[in-house]
Write an enzyme that holds these catalytic residues in place. Structure first.
Site, short mmCIF file in Angstrom:
data_model
loop_
_atom_site.label_atom_id
_atom_site.label_comp_id
_atom_site.label_asym_id
_atom_site.label_seq_id
_atom_site.Cartn_x
_atom_site.Cartn_y
_atom_site.Cartn_z
N ASP A 116 39.15 36.55 33.58
CA ASP A 116 38.15 37.63 33.49
C ASP A 116 36.80 37.13 34.01
O ASP A 116 36.15 37.76 34.83
CB ASP A 116 37.95 38.09 32.04
CG ASP A 116 39.13 38.88 31.50
OD1 ASP A 116 40.02 39.21 32.29
OD2 ASP A 116 39.14 39.16 30.29
N GLU B 117 43.38 33.99 30.14
CA GLU B 117 42.96 35.37 30.37
C GLU B 117 41.44 35.49 30.40
O GLU B 117 40.87 36.14 31.28
CB GLU B 117 43.53 36.30 29.29
CG GLU B 117 45.04 36.49 29.36
CD GLU B 117 45.51 36.97 30.72
OE1 GLU B 117 44.73 37.63 31.44
OE2 GLU B 117 46.65 36.67 31.08
N HIS C 93 43.68 33.88 38.42
CA HIS C 93 44.85 33.17 37.85
C HIS C 93 45.43 32.21 38.89
O HIS C 93 45.87 31.11 38.56
CB HIS C 93 45.95 34.17 37.48
CG HIS C 93 45.79 34.81 36.12
ND1 HIS C 93 45.48 34.09 35.00
CD2 HIS C 93 45.94 36.10 35.72
CE1 HIS C 93 45.42 34.91 33.95
NE2 HIS C 93 45.69 36.14 34.36
N HIS D 231 40.97 39.48 39.03
CA HIS D 231 41.53 38.79 37.87
C HIS D 231 42.79 38.01 38.27
O HIS D 231 42.95 36.84 37.91
CB HIS D 231 41.84 39.84 36.78
CG HIS D 231 42.53 39.32 35.57
ND1 HIS D 231 41.85 38.99 34.42
CD2 HIS D 231 43.83 39.05 35.33
CE1 HIS D 231 42.72 38.54 33.52
NE2 HIS D 231 43.93 38.57 34.05
N GLU D 232 43.66 38.64 39.05
CA GLU D 232 44.90 37.96 39.46
C GLU D 232 44.59 36.81 40.42
O GLU D 232 45.23 35.76 40.36
CB GLU D 232 45.88 38.96 40.10
CG GLU D 232 46.33 40.10 39.18
CD GLU D 232 47.06 39.63 37.92
OE1 GLU D 232 47.61 38.52 37.92
OE2 GLU D 232 47.06 40.38 36.93
ZN LIG Z 1 45.78 37.94 33.34
#
Ligand SMILES: [Zn+2]
Length: 525
Positions: A232, A228, A164, A160-161
């Protein structure tokens, strides 16, 4: 486990820290000079610091027109990293660093932007949190590692990071921030560093450092809800491609969601920046259901890393041996990881002799697991059995040549055994083949210095400071290297070339930073 002292006669090394970072190649040298600005600030009186920061920060322009280049992101990320390092919050450990970095790279190398440099590190903090800084720095709190129940769950957070970072959410988020708030964040950090350099850090200084870092981190992870969901979605794709359970993201959300029901003060930090709603969980589950089912191959690596982190991040005043009551009570169903954690805690508590038979048993039953070899070597060393420790680690080296923790522990044992030449040689061989962390560069400098290879030691310290963004100190170290009598022609050529590169890069970098946004090269997006 004790950190080796700084090389003698090399005051620049004292108290500097310790963060995983690739040794910069010549080509991206300019990009590595981000922290240079900080050095300049340290020479200024405090009231001037904010202006200096203003001058040195990349010019953001207005949100609509400006785009941060990847280089700008790296610069800002490194500024925060430097603060984190200085405050001692990064858990620097060869075994844990190797584990997290290889897990992270397994995911990030599959991302469309996989060529970008990623650096994964552990933060010594019980709060359940993870964050991505600009520039590919991904931090995982020890509290989060301990909260996960499987490697897939840990990988889900990392994925997930990573998403980003590769989707450039951070750059976009930063652009939406006012320049003023970025400057104030950076100025706070700089002012605090001024204070820290001026004298012995006080409790108040330390508190302010931590506040500034939290500010810096929080101001950079306020992602939108769309960000977000996108992280995901892409994260689940990475997770599956890397062979982890696609459902792990949803299940970790659920675990954390349950915690929020325990009361507002129990809400994990991660949820404050990553609100988990039932629809988000449902969406993650739905997406996971479309992926082929995977039964991940989960070796011992994850559970050993988890227990190792539990011991190494134990709060002061606690006895980590007490974390393993099953082992202390000799219960037969204690897991291998618990036995390992307990043995590590014993070694740290000065009971290496008691731990050695257990660690020998672990190693003999699992000869492919290097963590058992390195712990045995360390225990023997701590117990005064230097020769046995060297044999243990030499055997590990034949099983896993150029394994980073094995080589680093072997070099530490060689140094303790009074064989610095050999230590220098094995570290050099390793780092000619894999990128070292900053702390590992320092260890190499220490070995070279102890071996009497003083010029080499200075040149490694120059690399160390380049990695930390401290260009003037790096230049100083290279000048010292060149002043050592009896240099070979090869050494002189190498040090001179590097020195020239640094001297050329410094004004260019400063000029680049000072140029108005309109005159800067087009952003690389
Ligand atoms: Zn996040």
């Amino acid at each position: 486990m004790r950190r080796p002292p700084a090389p003698a006669g090399n005051p620049a090394a004292a108290g500097r820290s310790k963060r995983p970072m690739r040794l910069p190649s010549t080509s991206n040298l300019v990009a590595t000079l981000a922290g240079t600005a900080l050095t300049a600030w340290l020479l200024l009186p405090a009231p001037l610091a904010a202006q200096a920061v203003q001058d040195q920060l990349p010019d953001m322009g207005t949100a609509a027109q400006a785009t941060l280049s990847i280089e700008d992101e790296y610069r800002i990320g490194r500024m925060v990293m430097r603060g984190l390092r200085e405050s001692g919050r990064i858990l620097e450990d060869p075994e844990l660093g190797e584990y997290l970095q290889s897990l992270g790279l397994r995911l990030s190398s599959l991302a469309h932007d996989g060529n970008r440099n990623f650096s994964f590190f552990l933060v010594r903090d019980p709060a359940i949190n993870a964050f991505a800084l600009p520039g590919g720095f991904v931090g995982i709190h020890t509290g989060l590692l301990l909260e996960t129940r499987s490697e897939s769950e840990l990988a889900a957070v990392l994925a997930h990071e990573v998403a980003h970072v590769t989707q450039r959410h951070i750059a976009r988020g930063l652009e939406n921030q006012s320049r003023a708030s970025l400057v104030s964040t950076a100025a706070t950090l700089a002012a605090i560093l001024l204070g820290a350099v001026a004298g012995v850090p006080t409790d108040a200084t330390m508190g302010a450092i931590s506040a500034a870092q939290n500010l810096a981190i929080q101001s950079q992870i306020s992602f939108t809800r769309e960000n977000e969901y996108e992280a995901d979605r892409i994260g689940i794709g990475l997770l599956t491609s890397a062979g982890f359970e696609p459902d792990a993201m949803a299940s970790f959300f659920e675990t954390m969601g349950r915690r929020t029901q325990l009361g507002p003060d129990r809400v994990p930090e991660l949820l404050r920046t990553h609100p988990v709603t039932s629809s988000r969980i449902a969406e993650a589950r739905g997406r996971a259901a479309q992926e082929p089912a995977v039964v991940p191959r989960e070796g011992l690596g994850y559970s050993l890393a988890r227990e190792r982190a539990r011991v190494l991040a134990a709060p002061p005043g606690t006895d980590p041996r007490s974390f393993f009551p099953e082992v202390e009570a000799n219960e037969p169903d204690a897991t291998v990881a618990q036995v390992y954690g307990h043995a590590l805690a014993q070694v740290l508590a000065g009971e290496a002799a008691a731990a050695i038979p257990t660690i020998v048993r672990l190693r003999d039953a699992n000869p492919g697991i290097m963590a058992f070899h390195t712990l045995l070597g360390q225990a023997q060393l701590a117990n005064g059995q230097t020769r046995a420790a060297l044999e243990t680690l030499e055997r590990a080296r034949t099983l896993a040549p150029r394994n980073i923790p094995v080589t680093v522990r072997y070099a530490e044992a060689l140094l303790q055994a009074g064989r610095p030449k050999k230590a220098h040689e094995v570290l050099l061989d390793l780092f000619n083949n894999v990128p070292p962390t900053q702390e590992q560069v320092r260890l190499t400098a220490m070995a070279a210095n102890a071996a009497g290879d003083v010029a080499d030691a200075y040149s490694y310290m120059a690399e160390y400071h380049i990695m930390g963004g401290d260009l003037p100190l790096a230049i100083n170290q290279l000048e010292l290297a060149l002043s050592v009598p009896g240099l070979t022609g090869q050494q002189r050529a190498k040090f001179s070339a590097r020195l020239k590169e640094l001297r050329d890069a410094l004004p260019k970098e400063r000029a680049r930073m000072a140029r108005p946004a309109g005159e800067r090269p087009a952003p690389d997006r």
